[in-house]
Design a protein around this motif. Sequence first.
Motif, PDB file in Angstrom:
ATOM      1  N   ALA A  77       0.114   4.003  -1.935  1.00 31.63           N
ATOM      2  CA  ALA A  77      -0.564   5.299  -2.159  1.00 31.63           C
ATOM      3  C   ALA A  77      -0.425   6.239  -1.208  1.00 31.63           C
ATOM      4  CB  ALA A  77      -1.936   5.134  -2.605  1.00 31.63           C
ATOM      5  N   GLY A 108       3.201  -1.546   4.318  1.00 23.45           N
ATOM      6  CA  GLY A 108       2.533  -0.258   4.318  1.00 23.45           C
ATOM      7  C   GLY A 108       3.910   0.713   4.094  1.00 23.45           C
ATOM      8  N   PHE A 109       3.524   1.911   3.666  1.00 21.15           N
ATOM      9  CA  PHE A 109       4.485   2.999   3.755  1.00 21.15           C
ATOM     10  C   PHE A 109       4.206   4.135   4.824  1.00 21.15           C
ATOM     11  CE2 PHE A 109       7.163   3.152  -0.148  1.00 21.15           C
ATOM     12  CZ  PHE A 109       6.959   1.773  -0.627  1.00 21.15           C
ATOM     13  N   ALA A 110       5.208   4.643   5.403  1.00 25.30           N
ATOM     14  CA  ALA A 110       5.154   5.762   6.365  1.00 25.30           C
ATOM     15  C   ALA A 110       5.993   6.976   5.651  1.00 25.30           C
ATOM     16  CB  ALA A 110       5.572   5.368   7.764  1.00 25.30           C
ATOM     17  N   MET A 157       0.887  -1.140   0.119  1.00 26.48           N
ATOM     18  CA  MET A 157      -0.004  -0.088  -0.041  1.00 26.48           C
ATOM     19  C   MET A 157       0.838   1.327   0.181  1.00 26.48           C
ATOM     20  SD  MET A 157      -3.281  -1.444   0.140  1.00 26.48           S
ATOM     21  CE  MET A 157      -2.534  -2.502  -1.288  1.00 26.48           C
ATOM     22  N   ARG A 210      -0.122   0.091  14.644  1.00 24.99           N
ATOM     23  CA  ARG A 210      -1.242   0.838  14.796  1.00 24.99           C
ATOM     24  C   ARG A 210      -2.002   0.103  13.471  1.00 24.99           C
ATOM     25  NH1 ARG A 210      -0.257   6.056  14.344  1.00 24.99           N
ATOM     26  NH2 ARG A 210      -1.281   6.325  12.270  1.00 24.99           N
ATOM     27  N   LYS A 211      -1.352   0.024  12.393  1.00 23.56           N
ATOM     28  CA  LYS A 211      -2.149  -0.454  11.087  1.00 23.56           C
ATOM     29  C   LYS A 211      -2.302  -2.113  10.976  1.00 23.56           C
ATOM     30  CE  LYS A 211      -1.858   3.615   8.990  1.00 23.56           C
ATOM     31  NZ  LYS A 211      -2.695   4.349   7.978  1.00 23.56           N
ATOM     32  N   PRO A 264     -11.895   5.633   4.879  1.00 28.96           N
ATOM     33  CA  PRO A 264     -11.630   4.407   5.435  1.00 28.96           C
ATOM     34  C   PRO A 264     -10.071   4.105   5.420  1.00 28.96           C
ATOM     35  CG  PRO A 264     -12.482   4.237   3.473  1.00 28.96           C
ATOM     36  CD  PRO A 264     -12.665   5.755   3.581  1.00 28.96           C
ATOM     37  N   ASP A 265      -9.349   3.727   6.111  1.00 26.51           N
ATOM     38  CA  ASP A 265      -8.212   3.304   6.331  1.00 26.51           C
ATOM     39  C   ASP A 265      -7.904   1.955   5.403  1.00 26.51           C
ATOM     40  OD1 ASP A 265      -5.412   2.492   6.765  1.00 26.51           O
ATOM     41  OD2 ASP A 265      -5.383   3.748   8.283  1.00 26.51           O
ATOM     42  N   ILE A 266      -7.529   1.976   4.368  1.00 24.00           N
ATOM     43  CA  ILE A 266      -7.422   0.789   3.342  1.00 24.00           C
ATOM     44  C   ILE A 266      -6.399  -0.316   3.976  1.00 24.00           C
ATOM     45  CG2 ILE A 266      -6.814   0.058   0.985  1.00 24.00           C
ATOM     46  CD1 ILE A 266      -7.618   3.043   0.261  1.00 24.00           C
ATOM     47  N   LEU A 267      -4.921   0.406   4.337  1.00 29.82           N
ATOM     48  CA  LEU A 267      -4.102  -0.440   4.970  1.00 29.82           C
ATOM     49  C   LEU A 267      -4.452  -1.232   6.147  1.00 29.82           C
ATOM     50  CD1 LEU A 267      -0.954  -1.319   5.172  1.00 29.82           C
ATOM     51  CD2 LEU A 267      -0.577   0.945   6.099  1.00 29.82           C
ATOM     52  N   VAL A 276      -2.832   8.229   0.623  1.00 28.81           N
ATOM     53  CA  VAL A 276      -4.632   8.276   0.648  1.00 28.81           C
ATOM     54  C   VAL A 276      -4.887   9.492   1.486  1.00 28.81           C
ATOM     55  CG1 VAL A 276      -6.496   7.118   0.909  1.00 28.81           C
ATOM     56  CG2 VAL A 276      -4.537   5.745   0.489  1.00 28.81           C
ATOM     57  N   ALA A 277      -5.657  10.138   0.836  1.00 29.19           N
ATOM     58  CA  ALA A 277      -6.211  11.503   1.570  1.00 29.19           C
ATOM     59  C   ALA A 277      -6.828  10.799   2.864  1.00 29.19           C
ATOM     60  CB  ALA A 277      -7.360  12.378   0.837  1.00 29.19           C
ATOM     61  N   LYS A 291       3.016   3.325  13.357  1.00 29.15           N
ATOM     62  CA  LYS A 291       2.243   3.232  12.255  1.00 29.15           C
ATOM     63  C   LYS A 291       2.135   1.832  11.856  1.00 29.15           C
ATOM     64  CE  LYS A 291       1.951   6.932   9.702  1.00 29.15           C
ATOM     65  NZ  LYS A 291       2.256   7.884   8.875  1.00 29.15           N
TER      66      LYS A 291
HETATM   67  N1  CTP Z   1      -3.223   4.514   4.285  1.00 29.48           N
HETATM   68  C1  CTP Z   1      -4.381   3.701   3.584  1.00 29.48           C
HETATM   69  N2  CTP Z   1      -5.570   4.234   3.752  1.00 29.48           N
HETATM   70  C2  CTP Z   1      -5.873   5.502   4.337  1.00 29.48           C
HETATM   71  C3  CTP Z   1      -4.481   6.259   4.628  1.00 29.48           C
HETATM   72  C4  CTP Z   1      -3.375   5.590   4.495  1.00 29.48           C
HETATM   73  O1  CTP Z   1      -4.591   2.738   3.071  1.00 29.48           O
HETATM   74  N3  CTP Z   1      -6.865   6.079   4.487  1.00 29.48           N
HETATM   75  C5  CTP Z   1      -1.837   3.765   4.043  1.00 29.48           C
HETATM   76  C6  CTP Z   1      -0.961   4.386   3.092  1.00 29.48           C
HETATM   77  O2  CTP Z   1      -0.895   3.808   1.762  1.00 29.48           O
HETATM   78  C7  CTP Z   1       0.623   4.013   3.768  1.00 29.48           C
HETATM   79  C8  CTP Z   1      -0.013   3.919   5.256  1.00 29.48           C
HETATM   80  O3  CTP Z   1      -1.471   3.638   5.194  1.00 29.48           O
HETATM   81  O4  CTP Z   1       0.866   2.547   3.414  1.00 29.48           O
HETATM   82  C9  CTP Z   1       0.154   5.151   5.809  1.00 29.48           C
HETATM   83  O5  CTP Z   1       0.034   6.337   5.285  1.00 29.48           O
HETATM   84  P1  CTP Z   1       0.193   7.723   5.930  1.00 29.48           P
HETATM   85  O6  CTP Z   1      -0.570   8.901   5.267  1.00 29.48           O
HETATM   86  O7  CTP Z   1       1.685   7.997   6.169  1.00 29.48           O
HETATM   87  O8  CTP Z   1      -0.540   7.345   7.381  1.00 29.48           O
HETATM   88  P2  CTP Z   1      -1.709   7.886   8.128  1.00 29.48           P
HETATM   89  O9  CTP Z   1      -2.445   6.681   8.405  1.00 29.48           O
HETATM   90  O10 CTP Z   1      -2.575   8.842   7.131  1.00 29.48           O
HETATM   91  O11 CTP Z   1      -1.162   8.761   9.484  1.00 29.48           O
HETATM   92  P3  CTP Z   1      -0.790  10.337   9.682  1.00 29.48           P
HETATM   93  O12 CTP Z   1      -1.524  10.950   8.621  1.00 29.48           O
HETATM   94  O13 CTP Z   1      -1.033  10.216  10.966  1.00 29.48           O
HETATM   95  O14 CTP Z   1       0.826  10.113   9.230  1.00 29.48           O
END
Ligand code: CTP
Length: 405
Positions: free
Chosen positions: A281, A331-333, A279, A349-350, A312-315, A283-284, A346
């Motif tokens: 991307a 995942g990516f951070a 994952m 948490r994920k 929704p948090d896809i990851l 993601v907003a 992360k």
């Molecule tokens: N991700 C996802 N779905 C979301 C947000 C993030 O799948 N709605 C995934 C990204 O693709 C990535 C990882 O979660 O692999 C971390 O994304 P990041 O934007 O760094 O983390 P957030 O959960 O948004 O945390 P924060 O904004 O607090 O850094």
Amino acid sequence: MAEAPLTTHRILLIVGGGIAAYKALELVRLLRKAGAEVRAVLTDGGAQFVTPLSLAALSGHPVHQALFSPDDETTMGHIELSRWADLVVVAPATAGLIAKAANGLADDLASTTLLATDKRVLMAPAMNVRMWQHPAVQANLARLRGFDGLHGVATVGPDDGEMACGEFGPGRMAEPVAILAAIRDLLAGDRPLAGRRAVVTAGPTFEPIDPVRGLTNRSSGKQGYAIAAALAAQGATVTLVSGPVGLDAPEGVHRVWVETAVEMKAAVDAALPCDIAVMSAAVADWRVDGVASGKIKKAPGGPPSLALIENPDILAGISAPGPRRPALVIGFAAETGDLVDNARAKLSRKGCDWIVGNDVSDDVFGADSNTVTLFLRDGTSQAWARQSKADVARALVDRIVAHFA
Ligand code: CTP
């Protein structure tokens, strides 16, 4: 499903002396189109039918012709050439070349390279029908095919048909597309992720505010696309779920376009079950609650306020335990500070298995290189030196291959 790419593969093509040599040019073109790197050895006989210039122009490399050439031996000698290749293809394989290879005769660059190679050899025989049917040729081929392990030569063709000499029967070299298919089959045997399915997300998402405006981010998608390409090159069947970017789909990868996080989640869910999820991307985190159906106009009361709701948090969703959870979720951070602490937090948490952490304050968006640290669930991590996004992808896929080995 598109054909898997040959992007990481190197083919050494030996062009023997027969009228079918002209078809070798088309084979080089097809191989390059599939992404393979091609170098050619042209025998003296081959040079009677095609020119070194045509082969060099099509392969993009100088053509190797002489065994004892100061130029060839200093740039890339026969030993180095045979090591460089992933597969050696002889097309056309004449009765003479077949006889030399079957008997270990090494008296020119082509036959010496065939004896020196430690890679699989594929031969596409081409000769007159009577020659093809001669027991000496058949015995030589049987001998070549019967050599143990890597030394066992694979063959493709010949086809039946009218021949350049006017006779009819078997002896015509297989068509370039058939040779390409045979090359793919041989290489697929070496591809460690063959039979595994992967889903990769890449790029930004775009969350509309009204029909003309939206919320997005600076992700270029380059890293995710490179990972999709590297997975496909190792034989995985890859679905690339991509937000809006201006990149071409890597060859052999099935791309699904999405705009919003909700669409991205649906596309990822549709790609399940799979073995590997990456994952990458950006993601907003939020979308606009109540997207306006018409363009929001400037009003005297001042700027409108946007109400946001969480995406929704896809990851996290794909990492949750269950029958459809992929065996390996990465995942990516993307962080602008405290990379180690944030990435580790992360990861837990994920609920994913690995997190690729990168510091995005460092001019990474849109760049061709990346500095990343890989954090694993067992608490260990590996910091990789800054390298191209393609090399980061290859290194990550090497780890994935090792994980499944
Ligand atoms: N991700 C996802 N779905 C979301 C947000 C993030 O799948 N709605 C995934 C990204 O693709 C990535 C990882 O979660 O692999 C971390 O994304 P990041 O934007 O760094 O983390 P957030 O959960 O948004 O945390 P924060 O904004 O607090 O850094």
